[in-house]
Scaffold this motif. Structure first.
Motif, short mmCIF file in Angstrom:
data_model
loop_
_atom_site.label_atom_id
_atom_site.label_comp_id
_atom_site.label_asym_id
_atom_site.label_seq_id
_atom_site.Cartn_x
_atom_site.Cartn_y
_atom_site.Cartn_z
N LEU A 731 12.33 -15.55 2.03
CA LEU A 731 11.44 -15.61 3.19
C LEU A 731 10.09 -15.95 2.88
O LEU A 731 9.36 -16.64 3.67
CB LEU A 731 11.49 -14.42 3.80
N LYS A 732 9.68 -15.88 1.61
CA LYS A 732 8.14 -16.10 1.23
C LYS A 732 7.97 -17.72 1.21
O LYS A 732 7.04 -17.98 1.47
CB LYS A 732 8.02 -15.56 -0.22
N LYS A 733 9.07 -18.42 1.04
CA LYS A 733 8.82 -19.89 1.13
C LYS A 733 8.93 -20.40 2.42
O LYS A 733 8.26 -21.26 2.78
CB LYS A 733 9.87 -20.52 -0.03
N LYS A 734 9.97 -19.74 3.19
CA LYS A 734 10.21 -20.13 4.70
C LYS A 734 9.05 -19.93 5.62
O LYS A 734 8.65 -20.71 6.15
CB LYS A 734 11.46 -19.34 5.04
N LYS A 735 8.48 -18.51 5.37
CA LYS A 735 7.43 -18.17 6.33
C LYS A 735 5.97 -18.60 5.74
O LYS A 735 4.88 -18.55 6.41
CB LYS A 735 7.49 -16.94 6.58
N GLY A 736 5.98 -18.79 4.47
CA GLY A 736 4.71 -19.13 3.76
C GLY A 736 4.18 -17.79 3.29
O GLY A 736 4.37 -16.58 3.78
N ALA A 737 3.25 -17.91 2.05
CA ALA A 737 2.87 -16.92 1.28
C ALA A 737 1.85 -16.06 2.10
O ALA A 737 1.61 -14.90 2.08
CB ALA A 737 2.23 -17.13 0.11
N ALA A 738 1.06 -16.75 3.05
CA ALA A 738 0.08 -16.01 3.95
C ALA A 738 0.71 -14.92 4.80
O ALA A 738 -0.15 -14.10 5.01
CB ALA A 738 -0.83 -17.16 4.65
N PHE A 739 1.91 -15.16 5.31
CA PHE A 739 2.30 -14.13 6.18
C PHE A 739 2.35 -12.93 5.42
O PHE A 739 2.23 -12.04 6.08
CB PHE A 739 3.87 -14.78 6.57
N PHE A 740 2.64 -12.78 4.24
CA PHE A 740 3.05 -11.42 3.56
C PHE A 740 1.59 -10.85 2.74
O PHE A 740 1.72 -10.05 2.20
CB PHE A 740 4.17 -11.80 2.38
N GLU A 741 0.53 -11.51 2.88
CA GLU A 741 -0.53 -11.37 2.35
C GLU A 741 -1.24 -9.98 2.96
O GLU A 741 -1.00 -9.62 4.09
CB GLU A 741 -1.63 -12.29 2.27
N LEU A 742 -1.83 -9.21 2.05
CA LEU A 742 -2.65 -7.88 2.71
C LEU A 742 -3.73 -8.34 3.40
O LEU A 742 -4.44 -9.22 3.12
CB LEU A 742 -2.94 -7.20 1.34
N ASP A 743 -3.76 -7.59 4.32
CA ASP A 743 -4.94 -7.91 5.40
C ASP A 743 -6.39 -7.46 4.86
O ASP A 743 -6.27 -6.66 3.98
CB ASP A 743 -4.88 -7.07 6.63
N PRO A 744 -7.23 -8.50 4.97
CA PRO A 744 -8.60 -8.33 4.20
C PRO A 744 -9.23 -7.08 4.50
O PRO A 744 -10.12 -6.61 3.58
CB PRO A 744 -9.37 -9.51 4.56
N ASP A 745 -8.96 -6.50 5.58
CA ASP A 745 -9.70 -5.11 5.80
C ASP A 745 -9.14 -3.83 5.11
O ASP A 745 -9.86 -2.91 4.94
CB ASP A 745 -9.30 -4.66 7.33
N LEU A 746 -7.94 -4.13 4.18
CA LEU A 746 -7.52 -3.22 3.50
C LEU A 746 -7.76 -3.39 1.95
O LEU A 746 -7.32 -4.51 1.55
CB LEU A 746 -5.90 -3.17 3.66
N ASP A 747 -8.46 -2.43 1.22
CA ASP A 747 -8.61 -2.82 -0.04
C ASP A 747 -7.87 -1.62 -0.80
O ASP A 747 -7.40 -0.70 -0.32
CB ASP A 747 -10.07 -2.83 -0.49
N GLU A 748 -7.62 -1.79 -2.32
CA GLU A 748 -7.03 -0.75 -3.04
C GLU A 748 -7.64 0.71 -2.95
O GLU A 748 -6.62 1.64 -2.73
CB GLU A 748 -7.04 -1.08 -4.68
N ALA A 749 -8.72 0.71 -2.81
CA ALA A 749 -9.46 2.02 -2.54
C ALA A 749 -9.04 2.72 -1.45
O ALA A 749 -8.39 3.93 -1.28
CB ALA A 749 -10.94 2.04 -2.77
N TRP A 750 -9.07 1.92 -0.20
CA TRP A 750 -8.71 2.54 1.23
C TRP A 750 -7.01 2.76 0.97
O TRP A 750 -6.89 4.08 1.57
CB TRP A 750 -8.91 1.63 2.06
N ILE A 751 -6.17 1.91 0.43
CA ILE A 751 -4.85 2.25 0.37
C ILE A 751 -4.37 3.47 -0.27
O ILE A 751 -3.65 4.22 0.13
CB ILE A 751 -4.19 1.06 -0.29
N LEU A 752 -5.21 3.72 -1.51
CA LEU A 752 -4.92 4.93 -2.01
C LEU A 752 -5.39 6.41 -1.34
O LEU A 752 -4.65 7.27 -1.38
CB LEU A 752 -5.65 4.86 -3.40
N GLU A 753 -6.47 6.41 -0.73
CA GLU A 753 -6.83 7.24 0.08
C GLU A 753 -5.94 7.38 1.19
O GLU A 753 -5.67 8.65 1.73
CB GLU A 753 -8.23 7.07 0.65
N HIS A 754 -5.33 6.46 1.88
CA HIS A 754 -4.53 6.56 3.08
C HIS A 754 -3.47 7.11 2.49
O HIS A 754 -2.66 7.99 3.36
CB HIS A 754 -4.62 5.04 3.61
#
Length: 905
Positions: A731-754
């Motif tokens: 699916l990564k090739k079919k839909k494109g890598a951008a479709f599966f990328e993490l939203d720019p509003d989310l960073d690693e520190a926020w994810i750990l906290e969440h």
């Protein structure tokens, strides 16, 4: 229109404007002021007037004295500074209405029945800087165009009719008030509502009610069927749905009274029969425990029970710093407290020696506060059963007072409780804040009830002040409070027939103004250049009231009322002029709340205000010194019976809302988008009508929570997309890598906290579920589960923490759920993304409303039928716009419009 020069002048104190304006004086006002005319900048507490602007400010004189009178005003600032005692505030608000009855005459005598026929809703608002000017101009042009069209139709209808006339037996004797008056229904369900201009004396009138009975405009006669006894025939009735109110009892089968379907007959007689159970008094005071004392200068003191109660009023609210740290509040309380001490024998120490309480600063209320705080905490800690039992007891106590019998119909009573004693707080910087509200006794209360009804019994050992049978009044009980000398009334509820009829009249009167608005605007624009000072002042005042929603204002009794201001009572220091046409208003408005607004006006209006402020006028002098509210309203009534200054607010709000809603095109939208569209229109009306509120202290926190919710949903979207890759890596090739990328509003520190938040949330849920299950077992007499069961259940949270740790390390998410498929997960992604869009709309809506009070315009100024039409047209449940209380209040609007989506204001 003729001049009102022959009328008594509004105020004779200070400098008075000339009777006429000479051409030379008029011409001199056209010259722009130079820098020498610029006064000292206003204090920052009076608004953001900046000193770096080269444009001169003009207050009528070449030079300006210091703003001594304004300096005495303590406006409530957003930084929470406590109020200060001022000479200007040695007055109290007696009546917030726009009535023109002199305060002195009203303060000492109970009002006549017709003065209290209908109680008005609060319409508290604060001005907002003028916006949406271009849109307002286009709406005004549309209003004038529609007014001309309506007037043309009316004139056409007055032409002689052909010889052959088809007689309309339904209302052949009724005079036409418009082109299609004969065909109009009261509720306007056919798109045109019947004019209410024939009814002058209604709830919105500013004319003194005592005078109406003698000099009211003759009402238009409406022919209705009557029985031989002269009584009206029974009303049309429709079956209503079964009531959910257990208090309805045998009245469950009662048919709905559809008063809005009836002809607009004379309603000076409000009822034929009235039965009710009086008022509910607050509970008696419970003395403090013997170990809880007021402390003075380190000495615990004993007080008479009356003085102890007053001390408790202050002590119980120590956590309300806004009040108890206010010097005016402290001063007023202490003065009243000393009076009570003097009357009840003063304070004594434990040995019985008298303690002379002279200084407020030496009083210590901490023991009293701790006691009441402890009671509050214990109330919160009550079990569910205890709360239910207490509520049942409260409902049982209130049940007899909640309803009355009004002409045989069951109507809900609005405020049947007598206010408990306490400390008066007031709105804004009220000069009487902190004074003691005394306990209202039965001997102060007048009961209004039917002659044949049983008079409710007063409490044991007491009697009523009076019992009367006035069927021209709609109040059930009345008394006078001690703070401002105002009269308090027990009225029917907002959803009652009486209140509904008052609302309908108000909005129908505003609809009637549509016919006359073009003529009114043309006349006041002409009179802006009149030679007569009275005419020019009146025209300028109407301009300001129409364009900027200023209140008309009314006469003040300097001894008894706070110096609040409206248009007609503006003083020299309340208006500052900035070339070429900016006017700055700064004064204390209704409820002693500051009105600050900078507006752009027509050049002629600017010039007129300069004339009205011309030397020798100075601070303290009236701007509109040849105009009163009563004169203004008398002038307006020449255009339309019952027209007063306050009708312009309702008209402008409703007409603007109608135009804005009509501009919305029908297209595919989500429910959230439809609701936001409506709120956007409501917001524009609120801004145009100057309805503002202070940004709440919790606004930023609320916006932060919404932002976190959006981030949490975006994280869910990312995890679900990773699950799709887990099931099908292609699916990564079919839909494109951008479709599966993490939203720019989310960073690693926020994810750990969440993730940590989600794990702890899971633990809390498990804990609560365990406690709830054990409570059920205990109530049923079964053995409760041991703590090891809880530990076993908490392993689910531990497993969730391990799963997140693994995902963070591998950067992969395993597919979850029963028989997961790519299609199921992708459908879930779309649902979550839809939720994100909905919350983003809600966030934008809430942020847009942070300084605008939508409720004020929606409840008091926008015709509720417009909201019903929008809901019908766009298939939105009315519950999205009206709470249960508002649905009851505007039941008439919902029912009268029905499913119609073409009704127009």
């Amino acid at each position: 229109m003729s001049s009102d020069d022959d009328m008594p002048l509004a105020r004779t104190n200070g400098h008075l404007s000339a009777e006429k304006i000479s051409k030379s004086e008029d011409g001199s006002m056209d010259i722009d002021s130079d820098s020498n005319m610029r006064p000292a900048p206003l204090s920052i507490r009076n608004g953001p007037i900046y000193d770096d602007d080269d444009t001169p400010l003009v207050n009528g004189n070449g030079k300006r004295k210091s703003r001594s009178s304004v300096g005495k005003v303590n406006y409530h600032e957003s930084d929470g500074e406590a109020g200060r005692s001022t000479k200007r505030h040695k007055k109290a608000v007696v009546d917030d209405s726009d009535s023109d009855v002199p305060i002195k005459s009203r303060a000492r005598l109970p009002p006549a029945a017709d003065e209290t026929a209908v109680a008005e809703d609060s319409d508290d608002d604060i001005p907002l800087n003028k916006k949406l000017v271009d849109k307002r101009k286009s709406i005004d042009k549309a209003a004038e165009k529609e007014a001309k069209s309506l007037r043309a139709s009316e004139l056409k209808a007055k032409k002689p009719t052909p010889k052959k006339v088809i007689k309309d037996e339904s209302d052949d004797d009724a005079p036409l008030s418009g082109a299609k008056s004969r065909k109009r229904s009261v509720n306007g369900t056919n798109g045109k509502a019947k004019s209410s201009s024939a009814k002058q004396a209604d709830s919105d009138s500013d004319t003194p009610m005592r005078k109406k009975g003698k000099a009211a405009t003759p009402r238009a006669k409406v022919k209705t069927e009557q029985t031989s006894s002269g009584k009206k025939p029974p009303a049309k009735k429709a079956k209503k749905e079964p009531s959910e109110d257990p208090a309805d009892g045998e009245d469950d089968d009662e048919e709905e009274y559809r008063w809005w379907d009836q002809a607009n007959a004379d309603d000076s007689i409000k009822w034929q029969s009235l039965e009710h159970n009086g008022v509910l008094f607050p509970p008696e005071y419970e003395p403090l425990p013997k170990n809880v004392k007021l402390v003075y200068n380190g000495t615990p003191v004993n007080l008479h029970i009356e003085a102890e109660e007053v001390a408790g009023f202050f002590g119980a609210m120590l956590n309300s710093a806004h009040n108890v740290e206010n010097p005016v509040f402290q001063k007023n309380f202490f003065n009243d407290f000393k009076d009570v001490l003097k009357r009840t024998g003063g304070a004594k120490d434990r040995q019985g020696a008298k303690v002379d309480i002279k200084e407020f600063s030496k009083l210590d209320f901490q023991q009293i506060f701790d006691y009441y705080q402890g009671k509050s905490e214990s109330r919160k800690a009550r079990s569910k059963d205890e709360k239910a039992a207490e509520k049942a007891e409260k409902d049982k106590l209130e049940a007899p007072y909640m309803y009355c019998k009004w002409d045989g119909r069951k109507e809900k009573v609005g405020n049947f409780r007598v206010e408990p004693p306490g400390l008066f707080r007031g709105r804004g910087e009220h000069p009487k804040t902190g004074k003691v509200k005394l306990r209202v006794m039965p001997e102060q209360i007048t009961i209004n009830i039917g002659k044949d009804a049983q008079v409710p019994r007063p409490p044991e050992g007491h009697k009523w002040k009076a019992v009367q049978h006035d069927n021209k009044a709609t109040w059930l009980a009345m008394w006078q409070e001690n703070i401002n000398g105002a009269y308090k009334y027990v009225m029917l509820g907002a959803q009652s027939t009486v209140k509904g009829q008052a609302d309908l009249k108000k909005f129908e009167k505003a609809r009637e103004l549509k016919k006359h608005i073009a003529k009114i605007r043309k006349d006041y624009e002409r009179d802006l250049k009149a030679d007569s000072m009275a005419d020019r002042q009146r025209a300028t005042a109407v301009y300001l009231i129409d364009r900027f929603a200023l209140r008309a204002g009314n006469e003040k009794d300097a001894e008894n009322e706070a110096e609040t201001v409206g248009c007609c009572s503006l003083k020299f220091e309340h208006v500052t002029l900035r070339e070429p046409n900016t006017v700055i208003f700064d004064f204390l408005g209704k409820d002693s709340i500051r009105f600050y607004d900078e507006v752009t006006v027509d050049r002629q209006v600017f010039k007129n205000l300069r004339v009205f402020k011309k030397s020798p006028k100075k601070e303290g002098d009236d701007i509109f010194d040849r105009l009163t509210t009563s004169q203004l309203n008398k002038h307006l009534s020449n255009y339309m019976p019952g027209l007063t200054a306050k009708v312009f607010r309702t008209y402008n709000a409703s007409f603007t809302m109608c135009r804005l809603l009509n501009e919305i095109k029908e297209e595919e939208r989500t429910m959230a988008e439809k609701i936001k569209l409506y709120n956007d229109c409501n917001r524009e009306v609120a801004i145009l009508c100057n309805h503002k509120r202070t940004v709440g202290a919790s606004h930023e926190a609320q916006m932060g929570k919404l932002a976190d919710r959006i981030k949490a949903l975006k994280y869910q979207v990312w995890r679900n997309k990773q699950m799709m890759l887990d099931l099908d890596s292609k699916l990564k090739k079919k839909k494109g890598a951008a479709f599966f990328e993490l939203d720019p509003d989310l960073d690693e520190a926020w994810i750990l906290e969440h993730q940590n938040f989600l794990v702890e949330e899971q633990r809390t849920k498990i804990q609560k579920k365990f406690e709830k299950d054990n409570q059920k077992l205990q109530e049923s007499g079964e053995k409760i589960m041991p703590d090891k069961e809880l530990k076993e259940r908490l392993k689910d949270a531990d497993e969730l923490a391990k799963k997140y740790k693994k995902e963070n390390k591998s950067k992969k998410v395993e597919a979850e759920g029963k028989a997961p498929t790519v299609e199921k997960i992708e459908a879930n992604v779309k649902k979550i993304e839809e939720r994100i869009r909905t919350i983003e709309l809600q966030a934008a809506d809430r942020d847009g409303n942070k300084e605008v009070a939508l409720g004020t315009s929606k409840i008091n100024y926008i015709d509720p039928r417009l909201t019903v039409v929008f809901a019908n047209k766009f298939n939105v449940p009315i519950e999205k716009f009206f709470s249960k209380t508002l649905r009851e209040k505007f039941h008439w609007a919902i029912k009268s419009v029905g499913e119609d989506d073409e009704w127009q204001f």
